[in-house]
Design an enzyme around this catalytic site. Sequence first.
Site, PDB file in Angstrom:
ATOM      1  N   HIS A 317       0.860  -1.181   0.000  1.00  0.00           N
ATOM      2  CA  HIS A 317       0.000   0.000   0.000  1.00  0.00           C
ATOM      3  C   HIS A 317       0.901   1.236   0.000  1.00  0.00           C
ATOM      4  O   HIS A 317       1.612   1.500   0.972  1.00  0.00           O
ATOM      5  CB  HIS A 317      -0.915  -0.008   1.227  1.00  0.00           C
ATOM      6  CG  HIS A 317      -1.827  -1.185   1.272  1.00  0.00           C
ATOM      7  ND1 HIS A 317      -2.255  -1.772   2.445  1.00  0.00           N
ATOM      8  CD2 HIS A 317      -2.391  -1.922   0.273  1.00  0.00           C
ATOM      9  CE1 HIS A 317      -3.041  -2.796   2.186  1.00  0.00           C
ATOM     10  NE2 HIS A 317      -3.133  -2.907   0.869  1.00  0.00           N
ATOM     11  N   GLU A 320       1.399   3.829   2.999  1.00  0.00           N
ATOM     12  CA  GLU A 320       1.775   3.369   4.336  1.00  0.00           C
ATOM     13  C   GLU A 320       3.292   3.456   4.495  1.00  0.00           C
ATOM     14  O   GLU A 320       4.018   2.461   4.546  1.00  0.00           O
ATOM     15  CB  GLU A 320       1.241   1.958   4.563  1.00  0.00           C
ATOM     16  CG  GLU A 320      -0.281   1.916   4.529  1.00  0.00           C
ATOM     17  CD  GLU A 320      -0.863   0.513   4.646  1.00  0.00           C
ATOM     18  OE1 GLU A 320      -0.081  -0.451   4.780  1.00  0.00           O
ATOM     19  OE2 GLU A 320      -2.090   0.390   4.610  1.00  0.00           O
ATOM     20  N   HIS A 413       3.341  -3.130   7.095  1.00  0.00           N
ATOM     21  CA  HIS A 413       2.242  -2.216   6.742  1.00  0.00           C
ATOM     22  C   HIS A 413       2.175  -1.055   7.727  1.00  0.00           C
ATOM     23  O   HIS A 413       2.808  -1.073   8.785  1.00  0.00           O
ATOM     24  CB  HIS A 413       0.904  -2.958   6.742  1.00  0.00           C
ATOM     25  CG  HIS A 413       0.691  -3.839   5.550  1.00  0.00           C
ATOM     26  ND1 HIS A 413       0.010  -3.436   4.426  1.00  0.00           N
ATOM     27  CD2 HIS A 413       1.089  -5.101   5.317  1.00  0.00           C
ATOM     28  CE1 HIS A 413      -0.010  -4.417   3.539  1.00  0.00           C
ATOM     29  NE2 HIS A 413       0.644  -5.445   4.057  1.00  0.00           N
ATOM     30  N   GLU A 480       1.853  -4.482  11.508  1.00  0.00           N
ATOM     31  CA  GLU A 480       1.189  -3.184  11.372  1.00  0.00           C
ATOM     32  C   GLU A 480       1.879  -2.164  12.267  1.00  0.00           C
ATOM     33  O   GLU A 480       2.133  -2.428  13.449  1.00  0.00           O
ATOM     34  CB  GLU A 480      -0.294  -3.301  11.759  1.00  0.00           C
ATOM     35  CG  GLU A 480      -1.113  -4.219  10.861  1.00  0.00           C
ATOM     36  CD  GLU A 480      -1.533  -3.554   9.568  1.00  0.00           C
ATOM     37  OE1 GLU A 480      -1.237  -2.340   9.401  1.00  0.00           O
ATOM     38  OE2 GLU A 480      -2.155  -4.216   8.727  1.00  0.00           O
TER      39      GLU A 480
END
Length: 806
Positions: A317, A320, A413, A480
């Site tokens: 992504h 990010e 991420h 994350e």
Amino acid sequence: MQFYGLLPAPNPLVQAADPDIKLKIGQIKKKDGYDESDSAFNMWDYFSDNKHNLIYQRFDNYPWSMIPLNNHRFAASCFFDCKKLLALNKEIRLTEFTSILNKNLYPSTMKKKEQKQMNLEQDSKKYNGLKFDSNFESGNLFTSYKVGLNEYDLMMQNDTNTKGNTQWFYFSVENTVKNSVVTFNIINFTKCDSLFNMGQRPVVFSIKCNKLKGTGWVKAGYNINYFRNKFKRENSSLKTYYTLSFSYKFEHSNDKIYFAQCYPYTHSQLYNFIERSIRPNKFAVVQELCKTISKLPCPLIIIGNGKKAIVFLARQHPGETPSSFTLEGTIEFLMSNCMEAEVLRNNFTFYIIPMINPDGVVFGNYRCNLYGTDLNRIWISPHKELHDSVWYVRELIKQINQSGELNLIIDFHGHSKKFNSFYYANSFCDEQKLLPFISCNLSKMINLRDCSFSIHESKKKTARVALQQEVKNYFTYTLEISFHAFRKLGPQDFTECSYKQLGEDVALSIFKLFENSMVKSSILPRALTQQQNDELDNLIKYCDLSQLQIGEDDSGSDSNPEEDVLQEQELFSFIDQKKQNKIVIQTKKKLNKIDKASQTDIQHYQNLMLEEKVLQRIEEQVKSIRKPNSDILGFQNIQEIITNYQDVPLQEGLTNSFQQTDISLQQILGKMQVYHVRVSNKNTMFQNQFTTQSNKPVVIILKNPYSKQQMQSKQETTPQHQELLSIKNRRRITSLTGRPSIDYKRLSRERQYSIQQSQQDRNQAISFTQQQVSPQNFLSQDATFEKIANISKTKFYDKQMLKNLF
């Protein structure tokens, strides 16, 4: 974009408090707050209605903001055909990236405009406000509007070939005035919640501050608020957009300031790091995994020479960016001269793809690649050309398993809704819990309770789930990392340095995870002190992993792209141009044919010398029956044409099966009285309209211009009266048809013959048709097409007899 170096950002101060903050936020919400009673006012309406306030626009996307399938516009979208890029036999440089898009990508099915330099208000000599720009790597400001003396509404660009995915922002302003306070309202965010309501601030880079003080990116701004606004989503009748509002006070005049959601990490920045740190290092090798859609290189970094393998992924992504800083910290540690790094290099080979989606990063997308695909949702069956980097990573993993053993995959991420850093894994087995447990005790930035160990329905096509069968012990994780802060020992903002420290902690956690299975033969200094190492050994030895409190669901992840992705039919309306063009041409020909047939039939009834009001009504009815709406047929719903272009659509409520319909003539012709029967055995346009599945001829019945009393009294009229009627009829026909006078005389004689022979023909026709079916049955209120069609089977020796019957 110019590269400013990786200067560490100082720890930001607590957000400044404005004594009038509640009043200002209340005013903004009152202006833009959501109200159920508001009408459907969307971004395209705002874009269209505020042209007078528009001061900046990144590019003219008017011809390319519409989905051809449903004729629906998305104000900040850019749709194009990626197959044109794939056909280019040319490597694209970053300096020409945007121009290549403009010249080669936009669909030929849409009306093109020449690429012209837009005349922006901010470029005029009289303009004295802020000047905006986003024409640089990862920039994505689409438009800005000056709505107050020091207030601007901003619209971020949607991800390419999608209908949304707006959360990342990156733009610059110039022409600043010292100590002036400006408010920015970003009005088209899509997520319902944000860390901006929990203390997060934008990151800011000042050119003058960098030159004078050496300051890099810092978190700044105040009066920050994130709330639901009144603008409807273009692809939803219920959902609305969200507004991020913040204020900023300029420190210098004539400065250039960059604003972003989080610390930017561009494609150029990655290659600067590769050239500066990785290529000179003897432990690392840089290769090219593949070329992307836009011919940008996707780098592959290989560190170590062990028999076992570990794979790291980042930037699936593009928006990010914390993942890139964290992975950079991991790479620096693996190349360092410490005992843990050397042991890892000797026992493992690390395959690192630091930017798996470089196209999206360069263009300023938040989630998707140029094709509009979320790469973390297609790992089960990626397309070699459209999802290039994912396809090549899968091939790389197959090669690794053929020659060795893959032991671990971590996908890095960023997260915009939660604090801290945390892992997602696939099951609750104790082995899967060990790495998060070690990381949590080793790093203050990782929280074990935020981890989730399950597979949500929406995550079955992610890298973590799709690749678990390829890895020994199923060690596949998603890491994350919050955009904002960690709060293990109290809230503390993430900085570039803390992200890199987190990457080092992840590498040390991997060392402790595999420590017992590795051969240690190093005299280099340790990264962990002896005390830290002993404490971790005791925790791992005596911890009951089955009792760890870990989240059970990963549905709270920062990933929900389905609502903004183009559907298959919408993508088809862009990419399959040859077939679409052919169908559009066929449809246009059919429309022209229908139009000509309608005009011919209208002229036929004009020749019968009807009254003008009757002619107008007949014309309306004929057009409504024969000629469908060209907008509906043509080009608002192209997919319907593609699937059904063989048949001409009927008027609403009708069917194209002549044998099955039971709609009366009165319903079709507006309850007009029956006057005239026209039998046609030819394949007319009416047959295309009503009898595409029938071989029966068509009968059209309209009102008789002469009633019984008129026909009886016609013979009793005086010659002077007949002459006046003839003159009147000739004038009327002249205005309607423009035929030569000889045609008028012929029509007049035919009408006169019809009147004189009416009684004789009527008696003969009645006596003949009584043996078949009574004509009165055909003219009843519930007369059907099936009944009327049967009249064509009667073997009249003279069709004129049937015409004169009524």
